[in-house]
Design an enzyme around this catalytic site. Sequence first.
Site, PDB file in Angstrom:
ATOM      1  N   ASP A 164       0.967  -1.248   0.012  1.00 56.99           N
ATOM      2  CA  ASP A 164       0.009  -0.028  -0.126  1.00 56.99           C
ATOM      3  C   ASP A 164       0.807   1.155  -0.073  1.00 56.99           C
ATOM      4  OD1 ASP A 164      -1.777   2.063   0.388  1.00 56.99           O
ATOM      5  OD2 ASP A 164      -2.819   1.102   2.111  1.00 56.99           O
ATOM      6  N   GLU A 166       1.004   4.558   0.086  1.00 61.19           N
ATOM      7  CA  GLU A 166       0.512   5.864   0.609  1.00 61.19           C
ATOM      8  C   GLU A 166       1.235   6.289   1.700  1.00 61.19           C
ATOM      9  OE1 GLU A 166      -4.214   5.799   0.526  1.00 61.19           O
ATOM     10  OE2 GLU A 166      -3.756   3.968   1.280  1.00 61.19           O
TER      11      GLU A 166
END
Length: 305
Positions: A164, A166
Amino acid sequence: MFTLERSRLRTAALALSAVAALAFGTTATTGAAEAPAPAKQGPTSVAYVEVNNNSMLNAGKYTLANGGGNAFDVAVIFAANINYDTSTKAAYLYFNENVQRVLDNAATEIRPLQQKGIKVVLSVLGNHQGAGFANFPSQQAASAFAKQMSDTVAKYGLDGIDFDDEYAEYGNNGTAQPNDSSFVHLVTALRANMPDKIISLYNIGPAASRLSYGGVDVSSKFDYAWNPYYGTWQVPGIALPKSKLSPAAVEIGRTSQSTAADLARRTVSEGYGVYLTYNLDGADRSADVSAFTRELYGSDAVHTP
């Protein structure tokens, strides 16, 4: 209004927190196996669980009224972090106290899910320190981080890793901006380290758009990829068969039941093989879960506390 990005609640990493100790080379055992829930037919359903606030065991509390199969097939521990050591100028895998607690108590937090036939995957997320999957400066550096991840999977008896990209905040602490080779080297090394485990992609961030370098495309090394925007339909831009993609994404308790049902119906009608959910908490969410299980599997979901 639909939730377009995760409204995540994370415990901030303390500035002086120690690197999570990994006893590499120690492989966890799953203990005595129980009979898994009956098999079901239909898409693979995924539940991210925010372990800062909720128990991983929630993913095992939902079964199908018709047949008794698990409502969820994959449970994702959300989330470990990729942190940056400013003294060594290297990325390292970090677990906050809640993630560490889940891992240390695998016998009671992870094995019960696996014994029901639910795969348990560890998500790895940026942590505002400049380290990310897309800015490793060399193949050696990427491989070193891949080893930390695969060693963690082996140590705690997990079923895989979820990427992920982010909150990395590339450039912080003097780190580099994303480059084209980093994620390719990282995924290649991780797949070599764990050929039979799950590698999934939360399809967001610089890493997700850098899947090919030097004639090597790592798309096929992923088991799954999913849409990161809750309450919407978006086919991930990765060369995987429909059976491995989730264009649907819902946040349980925030995405309306009608939208969840519509997205599930579309998943089936268009032949996609995965359905993604986020933020499964400890409340009885059987109405929310049933909204999509009726469309995916032809059955309501039953919650067992």
